[in-house]
Design an enzyme around this catalytic site. Structure first.
Site, PDB file in Angstrom:
ATOM      1  N   GLY A   5       0.845  -1.213   0.000  1.00  0.00           N
ATOM      2  CA  GLY A   5       0.000   0.000   0.000  1.00  0.00           C
ATOM      3  C   GLY A   5       0.870   1.249   0.000  1.00  0.00           C
ATOM      4  O   GLY A   5       0.514   2.289   0.555  1.00  0.00           O
ATOM      5  N   LEU A  49       1.730   3.487  -2.089  1.00  0.00           N
ATOM      6  CA  LEU A  49       1.379   4.760  -2.745  1.00  0.00           C
ATOM      7  C   LEU A  49       0.324   5.539  -1.971  1.00  0.00           C
ATOM      8  O   LEU A  49      -0.069   6.630  -2.376  1.00  0.00           O
ATOM      9  CB  LEU A  49       0.834   4.498  -4.157  1.00  0.00           C
ATOM     10  CG  LEU A  49       1.847   4.037  -5.196  1.00  0.00           C
ATOM     11  CD1 LEU A  49       1.130   3.730  -6.514  1.00  0.00           C
ATOM     12  CD2 LEU A  49       2.925   5.095  -5.415  1.00  0.00           C
ATOM     13  N   GLY A  50      -0.140   4.992  -0.858  1.00  0.00           N
ATOM     14  CA  GLY A  50      -1.243   5.629  -0.131  1.00  0.00           C
ATOM     15  C   GLY A  50      -0.799   6.794   0.728  1.00  0.00           C
ATOM     16  O   GLY A  50       0.369   7.218   0.706  1.00  0.00           O
ATOM     17  N   GLN A  51      -1.751   7.307   1.507  1.00  0.00           N
ATOM     18  CA  GLN A  51      -1.487   8.497   2.323  1.00  0.00           C
ATOM     19  C   GLN A  51      -0.324   8.255   3.287  1.00  0.00           C
ATOM     20  O   GLN A  51       0.549   9.102   3.442  1.00  0.00           O
ATOM     21  CB  GLN A  51      -2.761   8.882   3.104  1.00  0.00           C
ATOM     22  CG  GLN A  51      -2.666  10.254   3.746  1.00  0.00           C
ATOM     23  CD  GLN A  51      -3.781  10.516   4.766  1.00  0.00           C
ATOM     24  OE1 GLN A  51      -4.605   9.642   5.063  1.00  0.00           O
ATOM     25  NE2 GLN A  51      -3.795  11.716   5.306  1.00  0.00           N
ATOM     26  N   ASP A  56       2.340  -1.782  -4.494  1.00  0.00           N
ATOM     27  CA  ASP A  56       0.975  -1.244  -4.511  1.00  0.00           C
ATOM     28  C   ASP A  56       0.279  -1.835  -5.731  1.00  0.00           C
ATOM     29  O   ASP A  56       0.945  -2.283  -6.655  1.00  0.00           O
ATOM     30  CB  ASP A  56       0.984   0.285  -4.624  1.00  0.00           C
ATOM     31  CG  ASP A  56      -0.291   0.917  -4.056  1.00  0.00           C
ATOM     32  OD1 ASP A  56      -0.206   1.553  -2.994  1.00  0.00           O
ATOM     33  OD2 ASP A  56      -1.367   0.738  -4.664  1.00  0.00           O
ATOM     34  N   ASP A  81      -0.917  -7.272  -6.160  1.00  0.00           N
ATOM     35  CA  ASP A  81      -2.114  -7.283  -5.326  1.00  0.00           C
ATOM     36  C   ASP A  81      -1.833  -8.141  -4.079  1.00  0.00           C
ATOM     37  O   ASP A  81      -1.417  -9.303  -4.221  1.00  0.00           O
ATOM     38  CB  ASP A  81      -3.255  -7.892  -6.159  1.00  0.00           C
ATOM     39  CG  ASP A  81      -4.599  -7.722  -5.495  1.00  0.00           C
ATOM     40  OD1 ASP A  81      -4.682  -7.790  -4.250  1.00  0.00           O
ATOM     41  OD2 ASP A  81      -5.586  -7.537  -6.241  1.00  0.00           O
ATOM     42  N   TYR A 106     -15.199  -2.081   7.491  1.00  0.00           N
ATOM     43  CA  TYR A 106     -13.794  -1.715   7.720  1.00  0.00           C
ATOM     44  C   TYR A 106     -13.412  -2.002   9.175  1.00  0.00           C
ATOM     45  O   TYR A 106     -12.395  -2.642   9.450  1.00  0.00           O
ATOM     46  CB  TYR A 106     -13.648  -0.231   7.388  1.00  0.00           C
ATOM     47  CG  TYR A 106     -12.318   0.410   7.703  1.00  0.00           C
ATOM     48  CD1 TYR A 106     -11.152   0.026   7.047  1.00  0.00           C
ATOM     49  CD2 TYR A 106     -12.236   1.456   8.635  1.00  0.00           C
ATOM     50  CE1 TYR A 106      -9.944   0.652   7.312  1.00  0.00           C
ATOM     51  CE2 TYR A 106     -11.032   2.089   8.896  1.00  0.00           C
ATOM     52  CZ  TYR A 106      -9.884   1.678   8.237  1.00  0.00           C
ATOM     53  OH  TYR A 106      -8.686   2.313   8.504  1.00  0.00           O
ATOM     54  N   LYS A 165     -10.800  -4.659  10.909  1.00  0.00           N
ATOM     55  CA  LYS A 165      -9.713  -4.230  11.806  1.00  0.00           C
ATOM     56  C   LYS A 165      -9.760  -5.010  13.127  1.00  0.00           C
ATOM     57  O   LYS A 165      -8.718  -5.420  13.638  1.00  0.00           O
ATOM     58  CB  LYS A 165      -9.779  -2.720  12.055  1.00  0.00           C
ATOM     59  CG  LYS A 165      -9.451  -1.864  10.816  1.00  0.00           C
ATOM     60  CD  LYS A 165      -8.042  -2.104  10.292  1.00  0.00           C
ATOM     61  CE  LYS A 165      -7.687  -1.215   9.119  1.00  0.00           C
ATOM     62  NZ  LYS A 165      -6.410  -1.545   8.475  1.00  0.00           N
TER      63      LYS A 165
END
Ligand code: NAD
Ligand code: AKB
Length: 313
Positions: A9, A11-13, A35, A51, A140, A144
């Site tokens: 992940g 490329l995410g925030q 990513d 993926d 979500y 978690k």
């Protein structure tokens, strides 16, 4: 000796800020970014496209690089998760299961990102304790809570060194957030700097725990660098810095942009926000491995605006 590190992940925030930080600590060739989106043209460094639901892809990477540490960030967030609950379950749970299984085989240290979304309407809202009711109402949040329990299980059964933080809403300027409920806070900054007013998708009295990204990255690295005997929580640590109502953020931004206005028009994301705490008690993280935050609301707003002004103008 150099460590080989994988960030999923990437490329995410969070990944877009964690990867450069890890590269500056460990060397740019030792941090592998993964990513399933293609990198932008100006992306610096190597990014592998893959993926996390595909165990073959992950397995080949582990064979090739023999990772010492993995920061597993690939996930769907709360708002996108409610639009695509099946996909959220697959990405969030299958991805984590593959990572834990490969880590067990290769004795890899894991960081996994949890969230305040593990809490729900029956959780105490103020200073939410470390050990409390976890009955989330978003898919979500369900992934978690399940993920936290799976991490703890792998630690107990296989002695896997897996560590995790329940991040609050993260506020940053480098990369836009990717489909969460706390995204409104970042959007408000962009609109103010772009000289536009903002229509906010939560109501003005919505109070949520938040954190400036620099604190989140520092906390993540501190947790991962802490001696193993200091890590007493193997589900996920409450991780907190500040909390504010949406209106408080508007007022703080108006100190710099007096003409900036916000209209409040709650949409379906209000329900997610209403189910999460106002504030979180993270004293366990502070006691166990010395977590401390640096940014309060005033300091964060100043730094966010300065950086966005430079970025956008
Ligand atoms: P993001 O949405 O900005 O980034 C996630 C990245 O994962 C994206 O670049 C996306 O392309 C990638 N991705 C999604 N599915 C994938 C797949 N199947 N295979 C490979 N890559 C895939 O998210 P973020 O804000 O950087 O969050 C990272 C982690 O931190 C997540 O687990 C999230 O739940 C958690 N978290 C984030 C926040 C926050 O405010 N940003 C708060 C709490 C928890
Ligand atoms: C979201 O709003 O979904 C995330 C989070 C708090 O987990 N920012």
């Amino acid at each position: 000796m150099s460590k080989k590190i994988l960030v999923t992940g990437a490329l995410g925030q969070i990944g877009s800020e964690l990867v450069p930080e890890l590269k500056s600590k460990h060397g740019k060739d030792d941090v592998i970014a993964l990513d399933y989106s293609s990198p932008p043209d100006d992306y610096e460094g190597l990014l592998l496209e893959g993926d996390v639901r595909d165990k073959e892809v992950l397995s080949e990477l582990w064979e090739k690089y023999d990772f010492d540490e993995v920061y597993h960030l690939a996930s769907l967030l709360s708002a996108t998760g409610e639009k695509k609950p099946d996909l959220a379950w697959d990405v969030n749970m299958e991805g984590l299961k593959h990572v834990l299984d490969l880590a067990k085989e290769h004795d890899t240290k894991i960081f996994w990102a949890s969230s305040i979304a593990v809490f729900g309407p029956n959780t105490p809202r103020e200073k939410t304790p470390q050990h409390t009711i976890l009955e989330p109402i978003t898919v979500y949040g369900v992934t978690k809570v399940s993920g936290e329990l799976l991490c703890q299980y792998y630690h107990e059964k296989y002695d896997l060194d897996v560590r995790s933080l329940r991040y609050p809403g993260l506020i940053s300027w480098k990369e836009k957030p990717g489909g969460g409920t706390t995204d409104y806070a970042v959007e408000m900054f962009y609109k103010a700097v772009e000289g536009e007013n903002y229509i906010c998708f939560v109501d003005e009295e919505t109070r949520l725990p938040m954190m400036y990204m620099e604190d989140a990255i520092r906390g993540t690295l501190k947790l991962m660098e802490a001696p193993e005997e200091k890590i007493k929580v193997r589900t996920s640590y409450n991780h907190s810095a500040l909390n504010f109502e949406a209106k408080d953020l508007e007022r703080e931004i108006q100190k710099h942009y007096p003409d900036f206005e916000v209209e409040y028009k709650p949409d379906e994301r209000q329900k997610n926000a209403d189910s999460w705490p106002d504030s979180v008690d993270d004293s366990k993280a502070r006691e166990d491995w010395g977590w401390d935050h640096e940014y309060d609301l005033e300091k964060m707003v100043k730094v966010m605006l300065e950086n966005l002004e430079r970025k956008l103008n």
